[in-house]
Design a protein around this motif. Structure first.
Motif, mmCIF file in Angstrom:
data_model
loop_
_atom_site.group_PDB
_atom_site.id
_atom_site.type_symbol
_atom_site.label_atom_id
_atom_site.label_comp_id
_atom_site.label_asym_id
_atom_site.label_seq_id
_atom_site.Cartn_x
_atom_site.Cartn_y
_atom_site.Cartn_z
ATOM 1 N N GLN A 12 0.835 -1.201 0.000
ATOM 2 C CA GLN A 12 0.000 0.000 0.000
ATOM 3 C C GLN A 12 0.867 1.248 0.000
ATOM 4 O OE1 GLN A 12 -2.719 -0.372 3.349
ATOM 5 N NE2 GLN A 12 -4.278 -1.275 2.014
ATOM 6 N N ALA A 13 0.310 2.315 -0.496
ATOM 7 C CA ALA A 13 1.013 3.597 -0.479
ATOM 8 C C ALA A 13 1.423 3.939 0.947
ATOM 9 C CB ALA A 13 0.124 4.688 -1.053
ATOM 10 N N SER A 83 8.152 4.930 2.234
ATOM 11 C CA SER A 83 7.165 5.932 1.798
ATOM 12 C C SER A 83 6.806 5.736 0.336
ATOM 13 C CB SER A 83 7.721 7.343 2.027
ATOM 14 O OG SER A 83 8.037 7.543 3.385
ATOM 15 N N LEU A 84 6.519 4.520 -0.017
ATOM 16 C CA LEU A 84 6.235 4.202 -1.416
ATOM 17 C C LEU A 84 4.974 4.897 -1.895
ATOM 18 C CD1 LEU A 84 7.307 0.488 -1.358
ATOM 19 C CD2 LEU A 84 8.158 2.186 -2.961
ATOM 20 N N GLU A 85 5.003 5.260 -3.165
ATOM 21 C CA GLU A 85 3.901 5.965 -3.818
ATOM 22 C C GLU A 85 3.441 5.155 -5.014
ATOM 23 O OE1 GLU A 85 5.903 9.516 -4.921
ATOM 24 O OE2 GLU A 85 6.086 10.264 -2.867
ATOM 25 N N PRO A 86 2.187 5.322 -5.426
ATOM 26 C CA PRO A 86 1.717 4.595 -6.610
ATOM 27 C C PRO A 86 2.611 4.825 -7.826
ATOM 28 C CG PRO A 86 -0.137 5.534 -5.450
ATOM 29 C CD PRO A 86 1.094 6.055 -4.776
ATOM 30 N N GLU A 87 3.238 5.997 -7.900
ATOM 31 C CA GLU A 87 4.124 6.302 -9.028
ATOM 32 C C GLU A 87 5.401 5.468 -9.010
ATOM 33 O OE1 GLU A 87 1.191 9.237 -8.380
ATOM 34 O OE2 GLU A 87 2.751 8.584 -6.971
ATOM 35 N N ASP A 88 5.675 4.788 -7.918
ATOM 36 C CA ASP A 88 6.840 3.905 -7.842
ATOM 37 C C ASP A 88 6.563 2.529 -8.447
ATOM 38 O OD1 ASP A 88 7.367 5.286 -4.595
ATOM 39 O OD2 ASP A 88 8.497 5.767 -6.414
ATOM 40 N N THR A 89 5.339 2.279 -8.831
ATOM 41 C CA THR A 89 4.991 1.001 -9.438
ATOM 42 C C THR A 89 5.773 0.795 -10.722
ATOM 43 O OG1 THR A 89 2.769 0.968 -8.482
ATOM 44 C CG2 THR A 89 3.123 -0.329 -10.489
ATOM 45 N N VAL A 118 2.460 -0.592 -6.092
ATOM 46 C CA VAL A 118 2.042 0.219 -4.948
ATOM 47 C C VAL A 118 0.608 0.650 -5.171
ATOM 48 C CG1 VAL A 118 2.544 2.217 -3.519
ATOM 49 C CG2 VAL A 118 4.412 1.027 -4.691
ATOM 50 N N SER A 119 -0.260 0.224 -4.295
ATOM 51 C CA SER A 119 -1.683 0.555 -4.424
ATOM 52 C C SER A 119 -2.009 1.829 -3.638
ATOM 53 C CB SER A 119 -2.540 -0.600 -3.927
ATOM 54 O OG SER A 119 -2.312 -0.817 -2.549
ATOM 55 N N SER A 120 -2.969 2.581 -4.166
ATOM 56 C CA SER A 120 -3.346 3.841 -3.502
ATOM 57 C C SER A 120 -4.437 3.623 -2.474
ATOM 58 C CB SER A 120 -3.811 4.846 -4.551
ATOM 59 O OG SER A 120 -4.885 4.304 -5.293
#
Length: 120
Positions: A12-13, A83-89, A118-120
């Motif tokens: 998850q994000a 601190s992963l973000e959906p844009e890191d997918t 990475v899911s939002s």
């Protein structure tokens, strides 16, 4: 030289993942190990690199302060991602070369990649 990346998955994000890349053979002090990533429909982009002998590092602006590259002798490099973000997918690839470069074509050996979602 064979490289094998592992550690990808679904998170998850805001979460964290740790990627690892193990290589066959000895890693000489002149080596540079790097991580790149490729999102669907996009070009492969630089993420982070480390000089094996000095542990000097460099990061893409998009991951500075969130990702950390480190080495684990004799032949493993890690990418700690926080601190992963959906844009890191993306599919994350490890690479090995001798040039201090953010360009993918500077690297001689590549692993097969590991998917990070990475899911939002």
């Amino acid at each position: 030289v064979q490289l094998q990346a592992s550690g990808g998955g679904l998170v998850q994000a805001g979460g964290s993942l740790r990627l690892s890349c193990s290589g066959s053979g000895r890693i000489y002090s002149s080596a540079v190990m790097a991580w790149f990533r490729q999102a669907p429909g996009k070009e492969r982009e630089f993420v982070a690199l480390i000089r094996w002998s000095t542990t000097r590092t460099n990061y893409a602006d998009s991951v500075k302060g969130r990702f950390t590259i480190s080495k684990d002798s004799p032949n493993t490099v890690h990418l700690e991602m926080n601190s992963l973000e959906p844009e890191d997918t993306a599919v994350y690839y490890c690479a090995r070369g001798t040039q201090w470069s953010v360009q993918a074509n500077a690297y001689d050996y590549w692993g097969r990649g590991t998917l990070v979602t990475v899911s939002s």
